[in-house]
Motif scaffolding. Sequence first.
Motif, short mmCIF file in Angstrom:
data_model
loop_
_atom_site.label_atom_id
_atom_site.label_comp_id
_atom_site.label_asym_id
_atom_site.label_seq_id
_atom_site.Cartn_x
_atom_site.Cartn_y
_atom_site.Cartn_z
N ASP A 1 -3.17 4.68 -1.48
CA ASP A 1 -4.04 3.51 -1.28
C ASP A 1 -4.80 3.57 0.04
O ASP A 1 -5.79 2.87 0.22
CB ASP A 1 -3.21 2.21 -1.32
N ASN B 1 -7.69 0.84 -0.71
CA ASN B 1 -7.90 0.35 -2.06
C ASN B 1 -8.08 -1.17 -2.04
O ASN B 1 -7.15 -1.91 -1.70
CB ASN B 1 -6.69 0.74 -2.93
N LEU C 1 -5.69 -4.15 -3.36
CA LEU C 1 -4.57 -4.69 -2.58
C LEU C 1 -4.85 -6.09 -2.06
O LEU C 1 -3.92 -6.87 -1.82
CB LEU C 1 -4.26 -3.78 -1.40
N ALA D 1 0.82 -1.21 0.00
CA ALA D 1 0.00 0.00 0.00
C ALA D 1 0.86 1.26 0.00
O ALA D 1 1.80 1.39 0.78
CB ALA D 1 -0.92 0.01 1.21
#
Length: 338
Positions: free
Chosen positions: A158, A196, A199, A154
Amino acid sequence: MRISPLNLKILAYVLEVEGFNSEAALQRCGIESADDLQEEGAWVPLELFDRLMAAVIEETGDAAFGLVAGKSIALMRYGVLTPLVLATPCLRQMLDDIRRFAVLALERSEVELAESGATARLVVQPAVQNGLSRHFRLEQVATSSIQMLRFAGASHADIHHVTFPHTPSPEHEQRYAATFGQRLSFGQKECAITFNASLLDTKLPTHDPVAYVAAKTRADSLLAAMKAGSDMANTVRAWLLSAFPKQPTVAETAEHLGLSERSFRRHLSLLDTTHAELSQECQRLTAQRLLAEGKLPLKQIADALGFSSVHSFHRAFRRWSGLTPSDWRESRGGKPTR
């Protein structure tokens, strides 16, 4: 609520690694040293853990030491989750394993995953909230959660938003920003990290199929052992596992449990299982663990499980899984055993 003493042992080790005196903090809670805390010892009251976290704050003089503890390398020393996390194929599997195996140390997982389209959230629900230790456990678990996301690759972009229920905002708000980024808000209904969702399924470069299967089968075995005693079947499993390579007879197991053979069979019948089925289940779980570890040749595994020959072990394993032991191990990324 009670928790495994492993949690206290880890926290004591965190103190040592970060340059503080763990014995002083432990002794404030009536514990002489970390040696008194056995990883698989009897569970202790949650209040004792709360007192130790409060003692850690006092020992360090740092009201936000939970932020330090949550990313300390000391967290990697103990417990079955570390090898799983290090070898996991992806973040989703990591979180699923944490949820499944958290009960080896706590009554429930402290982190839950929630998904909604292109975003996902880690909801943090610490075992201790607003006790003597205030926000310590929340800070520790939330920091560990953000570390997991970074382990999965990340970036700052993110991490969409991080919320905390603190009211008012903590005095050390800048340290929160350094840990979680600038997209922070306090006074919310829960602690949650929104990120996000892509991921979750990104393959991790550290994934090791053989190490992962070995760690998971060990965790499964410990989970089964922990539940031993909750019912007759689990009690029998624990006994059979401890007896390898000997395979106790029905009569021997009944005697071990202090029951007549007839009464023992009746108990198992009510649980819709038999002594033979439980024995084979224990053999299968142990076989998979030993194959995944990859340290023993097939002949030694067969001997350890009480089989009379490698051929009989092959036959039994194919019946359990549809594969030979070597094919099963190769299918999980390992090298063929001989």
